[in-house]
Design an enzyme around this catalytic site. Sequence first.
Site, PDB file in Angstrom:
ATOM      1  N   TRP A  61     -83.221  -5.507  45.389  1.00  0.00           N
ATOM      2  CA  TRP A  61     -83.714  -5.539  46.763  1.00  0.00           C
ATOM      3  C   TRP A  61     -84.249  -6.905  47.182  1.00  0.00           C
ATOM      4  O   TRP A  61     -84.468  -7.142  48.367  1.00  0.00           O
ATOM      5  CB  TRP A  61     -84.841  -4.509  46.951  1.00  0.00           C
ATOM      6  CG  TRP A  61     -85.897  -4.564  45.886  1.00  0.00           C
ATOM      7  CD1 TRP A  61     -85.999  -3.739  44.798  1.00  0.00           C
ATOM      8  CD2 TRP A  61     -86.982  -5.487  45.777  1.00  0.00           C
ATOM      9  NE1 TRP A  61     -87.069  -4.101  44.020  1.00  0.00           N
ATOM     10  CE2 TRP A  61     -87.696  -5.169  44.604  1.00  0.00           C
ATOM     11  CE3 TRP A  61     -87.430  -6.553  46.560  1.00  0.00           C
ATOM     12  CZ2 TRP A  61     -88.830  -5.873  44.186  1.00  0.00           C
ATOM     13  CZ3 TRP A  61     -88.546  -7.266  46.154  1.00  0.00           C
ATOM     14  CH2 TRP A  61     -89.233  -6.920  44.982  1.00  0.00           C
ATOM     15  N   ASN A  62     -84.507  -7.822  46.242  1.00  0.00           N
ATOM     16  CA  ASN A  62     -85.192  -9.057  46.641  1.00  0.00           C
ATOM     17  C   ASN A  62     -84.291  -9.992  47.443  1.00  0.00           C
ATOM     18  O   ASN A  62     -84.728 -10.616  48.406  1.00  0.00           O
ATOM     19  CB  ASN A  62     -85.779  -9.764  45.412  1.00  0.00           C
ATOM     20  CG  ASN A  62     -84.726 -10.154  44.388  1.00  0.00           C
ATOM     21  OD1 ASN A  62     -83.712  -9.477  44.231  1.00  0.00           O
ATOM     22  ND2 ASN A  62     -84.970 -11.243  43.690  1.00  0.00           N
ATOM     23  N   LYS A 103     -73.768   0.024  44.003  1.00  0.00           N
ATOM     24  CA  LYS A 103     -74.978   0.815  44.230  1.00  0.00           C
ATOM     25  C   LYS A 103     -76.114  -0.168  44.508  1.00  0.00           C
ATOM     26  O   LYS A 103     -76.683  -0.769  43.612  1.00  0.00           O
ATOM     27  CB  LYS A 103     -75.302   1.663  42.999  1.00  0.00           C
ATOM     28  CG  LYS A 103     -76.739   2.207  42.931  1.00  0.00           C
ATOM     29  CD  LYS A 103     -77.096   3.129  44.087  1.00  0.00           C
ATOM     30  CE  LYS A 103     -78.497   3.705  43.914  1.00  0.00           C
ATOM     31  NZ  LYS A 103     -79.586   2.719  44.202  1.00  0.00           N
ATOM     32  N   GLY A 114     -81.256  -7.048  37.742  1.00  0.00           N
ATOM     33  CA  GLY A 114     -82.485  -6.264  37.804  1.00  0.00           C
ATOM     34  C   GLY A 114     -83.360  -6.524  36.590  1.00  0.00           C
ATOM     35  O   GLY A 114     -83.310  -7.590  35.980  1.00  0.00           O
ATOM     36  N   SER A 115     -84.142  -5.528  36.217  1.00  0.00           N
ATOM     37  CA  SER A 115     -85.124  -5.689  35.153  1.00  0.00           C
ATOM     38  C   SER A 115     -84.482  -5.583  33.772  1.00  0.00           C
ATOM     39  O   SER A 115     -83.411  -4.988  33.597  1.00  0.00           O
ATOM     40  CB  SER A 115     -86.217  -4.616  35.280  1.00  0.00           C
ATOM     41  OG  SER A 115     -85.695  -3.334  34.946  1.00  0.00           O
ATOM     42  N   GLU A 129     -77.802 -10.228  34.983  1.00  0.00           N
ATOM     43  CA  GLU A 129     -78.866 -11.192  35.250  1.00  0.00           C
ATOM     44  C   GLU A 129     -80.156 -10.396  35.298  1.00  0.00           C
ATOM     45  O   GLU A 129     -80.369  -9.592  36.212  1.00  0.00           O
ATOM     46  CB  GLU A 129     -78.651 -11.912  36.583  1.00  0.00           C
ATOM     47  CG  GLU A 129     -79.729 -12.930  36.887  1.00  0.00           C
ATOM     48  CD  GLU A 129     -79.719 -13.400  38.325  1.00  0.00           C
ATOM     49  OE1 GLU A 129     -80.827 -13.533  38.903  1.00  0.00           O
ATOM     50  OE2 GLU A 129     -78.632 -13.624  38.878  1.00  0.00           O
ATOM     51  N   LEU A 130     -81.009 -10.615  34.297  1.00  0.00           N
ATOM     52  CA  LEU A 130     -82.194  -9.776  34.141  1.00  0.00           C
ATOM     53  C   LEU A 130     -83.464 -10.560  34.466  1.00  0.00           C
ATOM     54  O   LEU A 130     -83.411 -11.607  35.103  1.00  0.00           O
ATOM     55  CB  LEU A 130     -82.206  -9.187  32.732  1.00  0.00           C
ATOM     56  CG  LEU A 130     -80.922  -8.418  32.363  1.00  0.00           C
ATOM     57  CD1 LEU A 130     -80.990  -7.882  30.939  1.00  0.00           C
ATOM     58  CD2 LEU A 130     -80.651  -7.286  33.346  1.00  0.00           C
ATOM     59  N   CYS A 179     -86.428 -13.891  41.082  1.00  0.00           N
ATOM     60  CA  CYS A 179     -86.353 -13.927  39.619  1.00  0.00           C
ATOM     61  C   CYS A 179     -86.447 -15.353  39.088  1.00  0.00           C
ATOM     62  O   CYS A 179     -86.870 -15.566  37.951  1.00  0.00           O
ATOM     63  CB  CYS A 179     -85.087 -13.238  39.125  1.00  0.00           C
ATOM     64  SG  CYS A 179     -83.566 -13.824  39.899  1.00  0.00           S
ATOM     65  N   GLU A 227     -93.447 -10.050  34.153  1.00  0.00           N
ATOM     66  CA  GLU A 227     -92.917 -10.707  35.353  1.00  0.00           C
ATOM     67  C   GLU A 227     -93.706 -10.233  36.573  1.00  0.00           C
ATOM     68  O   GLU A 227     -93.693  -9.047  36.908  1.00  0.00           O
ATOM     69  CB  GLU A 227     -91.437 -10.368  35.519  1.00  0.00           C
ATOM     70  CG  GLU A 227     -90.784 -11.058  36.693  1.00  0.00           C
ATOM     71  CD  GLU A 227     -89.291 -10.762  36.792  1.00  0.00           C
ATOM     72  OE1 GLU A 227     -88.585 -11.544  37.446  1.00  0.00           O
ATOM     73  OE2 GLU A 227     -88.842  -9.750  36.217  1.00  0.00           O
TER      74      GLU A 227
END
Length: 475
Positions: free
Chosen positions: A150-151, A174, A227-228, A249-250, A283, A380
């Site tokens: 969402w960022n 998604k 995401g995370s 990409e975490l 991130c 984080e």
Amino acid sequence: MSHKFKLLIDGDDRDGIAGEGEDCFNPATGEVIGKIARASLSDLDDALNAAERGLKEWNSVVPWERGRILKNAADLLRAQQDEIAKILTFEQGKPLYEAKEEIQRSADFFEWGGEEARRIHGRTLLGREPQNHVVIETHPIGVVAAFTPWNFPMAQAAKKFAGALGAGCSVICKPSQEAPGSVIAMCKVLIQAGVTPAAVAVVFGKASEISAHLIASPIVAKVSFTGSIPVGKLLAKAAGESMKTITMELGGHAPTIICGDVDPEATADFLAKAKFKNAGQICLSPSRFYVEESILERFTARVAEHARAWRIGNGTEPETQMGPIVSERRLNAITELVEDARSKGATILAGGNRIGDQGYFYAPTVLTDLPMDAKVLHEEPFGPLLPIVPFTNDDDVLRLANGLEFGLSAYIFTNDSQRQQKLKDGLQYGAVGINDVVTHHPEVPLGGWKESGVGTEGGTEILRPYQTTKFVSIQ
């Protein structure tokens, strides 16, 4: 005014399961702005079947034409930026000028992916016998299941679509439930530009149910996630059950090393702007500030001035420098980090509080005198938090910088070339800024080290995660 965020499957809008779905909130007001459809298993199967058909149709479009279509999509996105930026600001909260920047970057990804599509090539090798030669072919990997955050809801989706569509793949995306509208708008632009409608889909619902169904399907060949770290591990495990390839990409927790030879005020001016962009919900954002003791007092004082003066408000207001946190859930998480630091003796030089009781605003916050077990130094923060830790020795600061599982981005501020070299070489991160804070532009490959990711996105390699090879020996 309430809006229905529908599923997009095979070019058609769908309502999903009747009577089910989630509310979408405006984070600046806390008001419901729409209802998000929830996909049934039947909807997901339809999306999978359409994507399988769309893969064949889209891959039959020659790469040169795919490039033209993606360039067309970039132009259309730029032309519609004012309208789409309002959607992005209403659902995500960032100021309108930041929303427009994100749309421009998304268009750049489409254009870059289209340009690289036109460079797809194979190669021929002479065999080991006079009558033999070997052809190396490049093919699209297949149907891609993409999961986006969402960022930067549009830009994070755009770079996946750019790489996958450029390679000839079809995509089922998604997006985050917090910011659904901008991804729908982006996919409709792709279809308007000429992408095969069956090659793009957007689905919503419970993330665990959708990921389980899509990843388990034999139709899906590739999983791409931003995401995370904990969620990334779950998706990687699911993909591993059927040996599907992954790109991830975490999370990041970027150490920012500020050495004593720089101008502390000028550096504070630069880093405050970088830190508070998108309310710190980036991130790549600098998030652990290690400041050499000789300039600690001056840097800290100046950055605290910025934090107190930063203009916080609704992203639709032109004077706003920083909008709200995206959701109440994230607001509570940030509050918990600050309260943990406060309870352990940290000093709050600026901020440290929620602003008002309408919307999800949190004051830009500067923390000092932090104990090393403060959660904000290990988790984080993903918010406008600026924790400062003094250092005196480069080896010690490298140990602290590399001491977590994160390895996405890191920053060095020094004018000493030898120090730049030592610190740059010592940092175990996929992206390093020297007297700069990086942004992921399409021309560079971004990927995390350690637990911050698998593979890269962007650069001349943008298509590679979505391609597979075949060699043919001809006698």
